[in-house]
Enzyme design. Structure first.
Site, mmCIF file in Angstrom:
data_model
loop_
_atom_site.group_PDB
_atom_site.id
_atom_site.type_symbol
_atom_site.label_atom_id
_atom_site.label_comp_id
_atom_site.label_asym_id
_atom_site.label_seq_id
_atom_site.Cartn_x
_atom_site.Cartn_y
_atom_site.Cartn_z
ATOM 1 N N SER A 67 0.866 -1.236 0.016
ATOM 2 C CA SER A 67 0.039 0.231 -0.060
ATOM 3 C C SER A 67 0.855 1.208 -0.096
ATOM 4 O O SER A 67 1.559 1.477 -0.843
ATOM 5 C CB SER A 67 -0.954 -0.015 1.247
ATOM 6 O OG SER A 67 -2.031 0.857 0.980
ATOM 7 N N ASP A 117 -5.191 -3.675 -2.624
ATOM 8 C CA ASP A 117 -4.297 -3.474 -1.455
ATOM 9 C C ASP A 117 -3.493 -4.524 -0.810
ATOM 10 O O ASP A 117 -4.096 -5.539 -0.382
ATOM 11 C CB ASP A 117 -5.161 -2.474 -0.427
ATOM 12 C CG ASP A 117 -4.014 -1.847 0.430
ATOM 13 O OD1 ASP A 117 -3.048 -2.368 0.861
ATOM 14 O OD2 ASP A 117 -4.416 -0.741 0.705
#
Length: 297
Positions: free
Chosen positions: A49, A163
């Site tokens: 991320s 993510d």
């Protein structure tokens, strides 16, 4: 630091793990600056991320330019990078964000970078981690930052990815392919402390009514819960994800302890407050220095 771990010494090769944490991830810029100031040679980076965002830009050798660009941006600038999407399972497309930062960083292939880099994403269909170690840098970063519900999933090699923090908020295993002597991890779920300063306030851009950016900002913060005492949908999702990631990160640290862990306070900012970059970088630098000092470096 892991029990009985050898002291990290100047000039040793370091593998760096950068964790997921929304806007808190910008603190990892300060961490990298602190490590380099002490003569540590970072030869490999793995990130999930926002950790993939900072780590990929560092691996490309463009972190200083990216840092300088962040210092020029205010709240309105960041809000203008958001591109709302209709009819897709997310609030934003994420293309404008990537295009803007790619202008600063470029878009080299990962295998050509001067520092070994791995971006970690998640294949929801197969329910597994995906390590992105080749191909265009921004494809890998965009996939790794695709927070479900916030940014649309991103297709890489025919797979829709989201993510990396979903399964690997602290992707330690992804660094084990390197020949580094030591491992340093940046955990984004440190014990909370009162953040320095308050969120930046929007300034009026026109006396003739709200500007387009002001209207967009009002809509975004309605979704995210920008007013005191309110929690919007995105902020609620972020806190739930953050809680899950903190628990997974603790397990990852216990199973594969690094030589040093640098912890960023989990209340340093709200997950979308990227315009607080200056404060966040300073937090990262201070936390890294404290951890290095405590470890006797």
């Amino acid at each position: 630091m892991a029990a009985d771990a050898p002291k990290i010494r100047r000039g040793e090769k370091i593998a760096l793990v950068l964790g997921a944490g929304g806007a808190r991830g910008l603190a990892q810029i300060g961490v990298i600056e602190a490590l380099q100031a002490r003569g540590l040679q970072i030869v490999a980076v793995a990130g999930s991320s926002s950790g993939a965002l900072v780590g990929g830009i560092f691996a490309a050798g463009r972190l200083a330019a990216f840092h300088a660009r962040l210092m020029e941006m205010d709240r309105g600038d960041f809000l203008r990078l958001l591109d709302p999407v209709i009819g897709r399972p997310a609030l934003f497309r994420g293309e404008r964000l990537v295009e803007t930062f790619a202008e600063v960083v470029g878009n080299p292939d990962i295998e050509s970078l001067p520092v070994d880099f791995t971006a970690v994403a998640v294949d929801l269909q197969r329910q597994r981690e995906v390590w992105l170690r080749s191909g265009p840098l921004w494809d890998a970063i965009r996939a790794s930052i695709a927070i479900p519900g916030l940014f649309t999933p991103y297709e890489v090699h025919g797979r829709e990815l989201v993510d990396g923090g979903l399964l690997a908020p602290l992707p330690i295993a992804a660094t084990r392919l390197s020949d580094a002597h030591r491992l340093i991890a940046v955990d984004m779920h440190g014990w909370p402390q009162r953040p320095p300063g308050e969120p930046a306030q929007e300034t009026d851009e026109s006396s003739e009514g709200p500007s387009p950016s002001a209207r967009l900002g009002a809509w975004v913060e309605k979704q995210m819960g920008g007013r005191p005492g309110e929690i919007g949908l995105s902020e609620l999702m972020s806190r739930a994800l953050d809680t899950m990631q903190a628990q997974i990160a603790r397990v990852q640290l216990a199973l594969d302890p690094p030589e040093l862990v640098i912890r960023i306070p989990r209340d340093a900012c709200l997950f979308y407050e990227f315009w607080r970059a200056k404060e966040l970088v300073e937090i990262g630098r201070n936390e890294a220095d404290k951890a290095l000092d405590a470890a006797g470096y």
